[in-house]
Scaffold this motif. Sequence first.
Motif, mmCIF file in Angstrom:
data_model
loop_
_atom_site.group_PDB
_atom_site.id
_atom_site.type_symbol
_atom_site.label_atom_id
_atom_site.label_comp_id
_atom_site.label_asym_id
_atom_site.label_seq_id
_atom_site.Cartn_x
_atom_site.Cartn_y
_atom_site.Cartn_z
ATOM 1 N N ALA A 173 0.823 -1.214 0.000
ATOM 2 C CA ALA A 173 0.000 0.000 0.000
ATOM 3 C C ALA A 173 0.853 1.257 0.000
ATOM 4 O O ALA A 173 0.412 2.327 -0.414
ATOM 5 N N VAL A 174 2.081 1.136 0.469
ATOM 6 C CA VAL A 174 3.017 2.267 0.454
ATOM 7 C C VAL A 174 3.869 2.237 -0.809
ATOM 8 O O VAL A 174 4.098 3.267 -1.454
ATOM 9 N N VAL A 175 4.319 1.050 -1.186
ATOM 10 C CA VAL A 175 5.254 0.906 -2.307
ATOM 11 C C VAL A 175 4.613 1.292 -3.636
ATOM 12 O O VAL A 175 5.207 2.050 -4.425
ATOM 13 N N LEU A 176 3.419 0.788 -3.909
ATOM 14 C CA LEU A 176 2.836 0.961 -5.245
ATOM 15 C C LEU A 176 2.559 2.422 -5.592
ATOM 16 O O LEU A 176 2.958 2.881 -6.671
ATOM 17 N N SER B 223 11.943 4.220 3.606
ATOM 18 C CA SER B 223 10.605 4.376 4.173
ATOM 19 C C SER B 223 9.771 3.107 4.011
ATOM 20 O O SER B 223 9.088 2.683 4.943
ATOM 21 N N GLN B 224 9.838 2.471 2.842
ATOM 22 C CA GLN B 224 9.034 1.265 2.645
ATOM 23 C C GLN B 224 9.603 0.098 3.449
ATOM 24 O O GLN B 224 8.858 -0.753 3.941
ATOM 25 N N THR B 225 10.924 0.067 3.622
ATOM 26 C CA THR B 225 11.522 -0.959 4.470
ATOM 27 C C THR B 225 11.118 -0.750 5.920
ATOM 28 O O THR B 225 10.863 -1.714 6.656
ATOM 29 N N ALA B 226 11.041 0.521 6.336
ATOM 30 C CA ALA B 226 10.605 0.822 7.701
ATOM 31 C C ALA B 226 9.183 0.336 7.929
ATOM 32 O O ALA B 226 8.872 -0.274 8.965
ATOM 33 N N VAL B 227 8.294 0.592 6.965
ATOM 34 C CA VAL B 227 6.905 0.110 7.085
ATOM 35 C C VAL B 227 6.880 -1.405 7.143
ATOM 36 O O VAL B 227 6.191 -2.012 7.980
ATOM 37 N N ASN B 228 7.636 -2.033 6.273
ATOM 38 C CA ASN B 228 7.683 -3.490 6.220
ATOM 39 C C ASN B 228 8.086 -4.078 7.572
ATOM 40 O O ASN B 228 7.474 -5.030 8.070
#
Length: 577
Positions: A41-44, A319-324
């Motif tokens: 949902a963040v990456v795309l 940022s996407q790694t942090a969310v993951n």
Amino acid sequence: MRHLPLSQHGPGFHLPVLEWVRGYDKSWVKPDCVAGVTAAAVVLPKAMAYATVSGLPVQIGLYTALVPMVVYALLGTSRPLSVSTTATLAILTATALGQAVPDGGVGNLAIATATLTLLVGVILVLAGLLRLGFVANFISEPVLTGFKGGIAVVIVLDQLPKLFGIHVVKGSFVHNLYAFVTGLPHASAATIAVGAATVAILVLLERLYPKSPAPLIAVACGIAGVYFLGLPRYGIEVVGHIPTGLPSLVMPDVSLLAALWPAAVGIALMSFTESIAAGRAFVQSGEPVPLPNRELVATGLANAAGALLGSMPAGGGTSQTAVNRLVGARSQLAELVTAAVTLGTMLLLAPLIGLMPYATLAGVVIVYSVGLFKPADFRAILAVRRTEFVWALVALAGVVLLGTLRGILIAILVSLVALAYQVSNPPVHVLRRKRGTNVFRPVSAEHPDDEEFPGMLLVRPEGRIFFLNASNVGHKITPLVDEARPRVVALDMRAVFDLEYTALKMLTEAEKKYREAGIALWLVGLSPGVFAVVQNAPLGKALGRERMFLNLEQAVTAWHESQREQPARDASLEMPP
């Protein structure tokens, strides 16, 4: 001889996926799936937005979030690292493509993108096989801070016309700034409203609900506005048709290699730098630390595979790694889930994504690109050392005024110059002893009662002493000797790990000069390697073992003993025959 496993030798020649699959715990399935869907949902939305930054169709962002993500999950050594594209890579790609394909035709852009991404992949793989993982350390933290700050400024200015509904002809930073300012009277109020609403949603969600999929919600609101309110009739531009289905095979063009390889080197460097930084930042206790050379190979193959299916250069995003990680990712399965969601989006939701306003994408890019510019980091650097702060500003100015690719070169050159300056100008301290102890420390106004030894000067140089800095070390010691007028100069060499031939020759000449002036030179705390160098040179014979000591305490004791013996020697010289 016991051999280490391949993973510790270098990049390795086996599938790393077998390592984490063998040790996979069934209890990780749920958190990995939840993390993968949330990260998607963040990456795309961000991947599609960054594709537009590069001047590419939004579906290229989807392709980049699919193929590189899968390949890295199979080959990478970081469990939580989420690989697609980033703001930095997007703007670097835009610059490279703008130079190689100035006409910007869709077909030519696709071929040039495939060629560039394949080149980036090949460079990364070769660097991994040659064990060049240390190269990422060539860019110092202050310079990287300045570089990313410059990238943020460039990206925000690049996206502001889309946020205001202004059409400008792209050029240099100054040209783009002038074009934007002069175009403001022609801005679209409706487009500004959509962009402002997107920014407001993102900022509020990030502050109030930091774990929410803010980019997805913002994009969904933009699509809903187009679908239910008919926003295009108010002059708001939308993405338009997006092909449904799997990406087509794209063959690189060998004739573009000469034009693209310099940019590919810079992009490869930044891809690896960002990937290894993000991977290391989110390692949990008990997890394997990302191995630089294997990371080079993994990200390289991820780019090479993605290139043939139309993706742009990829790397790990912080940022996407942090969310993951924060949502609960325990293994690379989370990245495979993110890739599966991407595939489902490509197959089913492409028509819906076509309704997305460009102003919404611009809002997403601006909000997350502004995060690259961190005033607190600049203030922290300034608080510690003004010199490094200047380096950060130089890197920022290089990116903004000369362009991102030249900015990378400037960032590297500034880092190397900074390193050369630091190496060429090592510190030299005058030492005193803390009273009642055997602790020797540099002279400081905070310790005015430290004990000094009249007639004996204690000096500690630090670092490797070699041809580049030996003269500077000598120039720093000479005035100390002239001021103190000692009988003995004791060099504490504990902080000197190497003594190069040129430096050794200069030290030999200094010893002779001091000896002729009635000053004895003592060496203290030599490491085994430095001691061997001194012993094999004329300096070792000139000093003898009696003028080399294991530590400063021994040297001071020897000095006191020589002082007690001196009156007796003087008296014997004065007695008549």
